[in-house]
Design an enzyme around this catalytic site. Structure first.
Site, PDB file in Angstrom:
ATOM      1  N   GLY A 185      21.452  35.630 -38.165  1.00 43.89           N
ATOM      2  CA  GLY A 185      20.408  34.689 -37.732  1.00 43.89           C
ATOM      3  C   GLY A 185      20.192  33.562 -38.721  1.00 43.89           C
ATOM      4  N   GLY A 186      21.283  33.078 -39.333  1.00 40.61           N
ATOM      5  CA  GLY A 186      21.205  31.877 -40.171  1.00 40.61           C
ATOM      6  C   GLY A 186      21.349  30.636 -39.302  1.00 40.61           C
ATOM      7  CG  HIS A 448       1.058   4.473 -30.326  1.00 45.44           C
ATOM      8  ND1 HIS A 448       0.787   5.812 -30.439  1.00 45.44           N
ATOM      9  CD2 HIS A 448       0.627   4.083 -29.096  1.00 45.44           C
ATOM     10  CE1 HIS A 448       0.199   6.229 -29.332  1.00 45.44           C
ATOM     11  NE2 HIS A 448       0.096   5.200 -28.497  1.00 45.44           N
TER      12      HIS A 448
END
Ligand code: FAD
Length: 471
Positions: A185-186, A448
């Protein structure tokens, strides 16, 4: 016939190639030797680029399945994956990128590129075995080892069975497996587990530790675990794989559970992603004073090995193993060898992206790492569930954490889990590298609606809570 060069660079990946180019552009006579048949190393042929090409296909397929949410009606049941086309596209991009790199190198007069194998023979010479042509002895003043890394072989019975793939081999897989078990699970295991899940495989992810992505901010890794589960991946933590065995129908991966007992996972293909080790086989290190461990060649702060005049950069020098890190080291070393005073890259300034879904990206230290280093730190947070850009994109969950020094408010680390986090890391890397304070991000005008507004928002909230510097 013997040949003489100022500098020999062994390995044409993201570490060796930029170093060779920079040195030759400054007038050094350089030979770059690459054992493959193209230029780009693991990153181009077995790493970053092919895995991200698959990631991109998976992302687009996922977007199509969500089209109705965005007001687009599509006959999604007719959508099909053409895996042969994906593989052909991958090969075309790889060839194009390698060809462009070879052309760039060819334009530098004092840089020669040779495809073949290089092996050190003592302190100032190497034996070069070209793929085409006669072997020859090369004499050099200095040498850079940039030979990269290789996948670890899983030390369990059955690891060599057919349809048990390394991360290199699975990138050439001929079809999407129906049942895929990923061991590890790396970053590589997590990325490929999600890609193959999105492309239709039933995926089980087995991890030895109590969490995925050790070394990454734990809170973000835990949130990502929840995404894996929601996406339909069977996640098993704290398991120790014992054996892989073959049956008539496929493979069984058998493992012990931490709480006692054992279990097994059925697979039609298995991916072992259990770390990588330095690629030093056949490099002739035994003919020199270079010392190395399985973690990498030993180097000092100027990347010199224990043999004066011979240097190592990138994966072969150990962690962190990233393409941009290898390049940063290669370029810093080139400046150093040219007599220019320039700082070498520091792990505490490194940045990285795990191309998970959503992306998990980071620059600098985590809160845990900073505290372990004795720093007095706090964390400014931003929840992307309220973010305009995240809502527009339909990915309105995620978290930003800015780790800063409580005394002077200087930013030490930035960590984000959100779709699009990769694009936040340019600013994050600069903030960490320049040691800018929270006030600087709060004052900068962020456009934005973009995810970058999260930086200013998090900084403003933290500053409001703490008051002026010194409080
Ligand atoms: P390499 O790229 O491994 O290059 C070394 C070269 O040396 C090879 O081409 C090899 O053929 C050559 N060589 C070896 N021995 C000899 C010899 N004796 N003579 C001549 N040539 C020799 N990193 C990222 O930053 N981002 C990512 O998204 C990412 N994704 C990845 C995904 C996967 C599946 C994997 C496996 C890795 C990924 N990485 C990623 C890591 C990245 O690929 C490596 O960190 C990077 O390639 C290291 O560069 P390097 O130059 O040190 O070595």
């Amino acid at each position: 016939m013997d040949k003489q060069y100022d500098i020999l660079v062994i390995g044409g990946g993201p570490g060796g190639t930029p170093a060779a180019m920079a040195l030759a552009q400054a007038g050094k006579k350089v030979l770059l030797v690459e054992a493959g048949t193209g230029l780009g190393g693991t990153c181009l042929f077995e790493g970053c680029i092919p895995s991200k090409i698959f990631h991109e296909t998976a992302r687009r397929l996922r977007d199509i399945t969500r089209a109705a949410e965005f007001g687009i009606r599509l006959p999604t049941e007719l959508v099909q994956l053409d895996w042969r086309k994906v593989q052909a596209r991958k090969r075309e991009i790889l060839q194009r990128r390698s060809g462009a790199a070879i052309n760039r190198v060819a334009q530098i007069k004092t840089l020669d590129l040779l495809f073949g194998h290089a092996q050190l023979q003592g302190t100032r010479q190497a034996e070069i075995q070209p793929h085409e042509g006669e072997p020859f002895t090369l004499h050099f003043e200095q040498c850079i080892l940039a030979t990269g890394s290789r996948p670890n072989r899983l030390p369990v019975h059955g690891a060599d069975l057919p349809r048990v793939f390394s991360s290199d081999a699975i990138l050439d897989i001929e079809c999407i497996p129906e049942y895929l078990t990923v061991i590890g699970g790396g970053p590589i295991g997590v990325e490929l587990a999600q890609v193959f899940r999105a492309l239709g495989a039933n995926v089980t992810l087995l991890e030895r530790g109590p969490r995925i992505l050790s070394g990454v901010d734990e809170e973000l890794a835990r949130l990502l675990e929840q995404h894996l589960i929601v996406q339909g991946i069977t996640l098993q933590l704290n398991v120790s794989v014992k054996t892989i065995c073959h049956t008539g129908k496929g493979l069984f991966v058998q493992y012990d559970l931490a709480e006692g007992g054992c279990d097994q996972s059925f697979a039609t293909a298995v991916l072992t992603a259990a770390g990588r080790h330095a690629h030093i086989d056949g490099l002739g290190l035994e003919t020199t004073a270079i010392s190395a461990t399985p973690h990498g060649i030993t180097v000092d702060e100027a990347l010199q090995t224990t043999e004066p005049g011979i240097y190592a950069v990138g994966d072969v020098a150990g962690q962190p193993m990233f393409a941009h890190w290898a390049t940063a080291q290669g370029l810093a070393l080139a400046r150093h060898l040219l007599g220019q005073s320039a700082p070498f890259p520091q792990p505490m300034h490194n940045s990285a992206v795990i191309f998970s879904t959503p992306e998990l990206a980071m620059a600098g230290l985590t809160e845990e790492q900073a505290k372990a280093a004795g720093m007095d730190v706090a964390v400014a947070r931003y929840d992307f569930s309220q973010d305009a850009r995240a809502q527009i994109g339909g990915h309105d969950s995620g978290l930003l954490k800015i780790v800063y020094n409580t005394l002077d408010r200087k930013i030490i680390g930035v960590h984000a889990l959100v779709d699009g986090a990769a694009n936040l890391m340019g600013e994050a890397a600069l903030l960490v590298h320049a040691g800018l304070p929270l006030e600087a991000i709060a004052a900068a005008i962020h456009p934005h609606p973009t995810l970058t507004e999260s930086f200013a928002q998090a900084a403003r909230v933290a500053l409001a809570a703490h008051g002026p510097v010194g409080h």
